[in-house]
Scaffold this active site. Structure first.
Site, PDB file in Angstrom:
ATOM      1  N   GLY A  73       0.790  -1.226   0.000  1.00 49.16           N
ATOM      2  CA  GLY A  73       0.000   0.000   0.000  1.00 49.16           C
ATOM      3  C   GLY A  73       0.818   1.270   0.000  1.00 49.16           C
ATOM      4  CG  ASN A 101       0.120   1.286  -3.983  1.00 49.31           C
ATOM      5  OD1 ASN A 101      -0.773   0.566  -4.413  1.00 49.31           O
ATOM      6  ND2 ASN A 101       1.109   0.814  -3.247  1.00 49.31           N
ATOM      7  CG  ASP A 182      -4.823  -9.052  -6.406  1.00 43.45           C
ATOM      8  OD1 ASP A 182      -4.263  -9.480  -7.439  1.00 43.45           O
ATOM      9  OD2 ASP A 182      -4.192  -8.596  -5.445  1.00 43.45           O
TER      10      ASP A 182
END
Length: 213
Positions: A73, A101, A182
């Protein structure tokens, strides 16, 4: 000249050779600094990119260690906030992989560029070599965003004379079978392909680090 007079000379030469051998044998400490792509999201620690790359390099005869300083993240702003304490003294080189990100969140590319520039500058000030792992903007961000984002990495590589791997996810980004469910992060096979493609650049980078370039 008497033999006893030559002994200090012989001793000095022997010490120089010994010290040189020790220097050549010194393990090269690298740090993989990045986000979930570096951290090894949902993978075993031994399957993360730094561990797999270290193994591949050792099989090639390089005496290296690659610490995993990936944080899932993380943005470039997050990386900049932790770059000083996440890269310990004694580190010879950093594989810098951040920016994905930022693009996913639509952060202004100018901010991404500024943060990456600051990280590279800090590492260079510490005498730490940098291998910059590039990223490309996702297609859904549009052409204008990509035109501002994609040149960041080659521009910084040119500015600071860095080793550059143009696209960290090369060969994996569009292959569903090499990613987790994902659809974003590489699976073990994906990491294997990434390491295979990254390896020649890593070898050149380490050779330059060994020479002190």
């Amino acid at each position: 000249m008497a033999l006893k007079d030559l002994l200090p000379v012989f001793f000095g030469v022997a010490m120089t050779i010994a010290l040189s051998a020790v220097a050549r044998a010194e393990t090269i400490s690298l740090v993989g600094f990045g986000d979930s792509l570096m951290a090894g999201y949902q993978l075993a620690p031994d399957d993360a990119f730094p561990a797999r790359l270290e193994q591949a390099l050792r099989e090639k005869g390089f005496d290296v260690t690659i610490a995993n300083a990936g944080v899932s993240g993380d943005t470039t702003a997050g990386g900049l906030a932790r770059i000083d304490w996440s890269v310990p003294d004694g580190t010879k080189g950093v594989i810098l992989e951040l920016g994905a990100n930022d693009a996913l969140r639509g952060i202004a590319p100018e901010e991404t560029r500024k943060n990456l520039d600051a990280m590279v500058a800090r590492l260079k000030q510490r005498g730490i070599a940098v291998l910059l792992a590039g990223m490309l903007a996702p297609p859904n961000m549009g052409g204008d965003y990509a035109a501002r984002f994609n040149p960041i990495y080659p521009d910084l590589a040119k500015k600071y004379d860095l080793a550059l791997y143009p696209f960290f996810l090369d060969g994996v980004a569009t292959e569903a079978g090499l990613k987790l469910e994902d659809g974003m992060h590489p699976n073990s096979d994906g990491i294997g392909l990434m390491v295979e493609r990254f390896l020649p650049t890593a070898e050149q980078f380490i050779a330059a680090v060994q020479k002190g370039e």
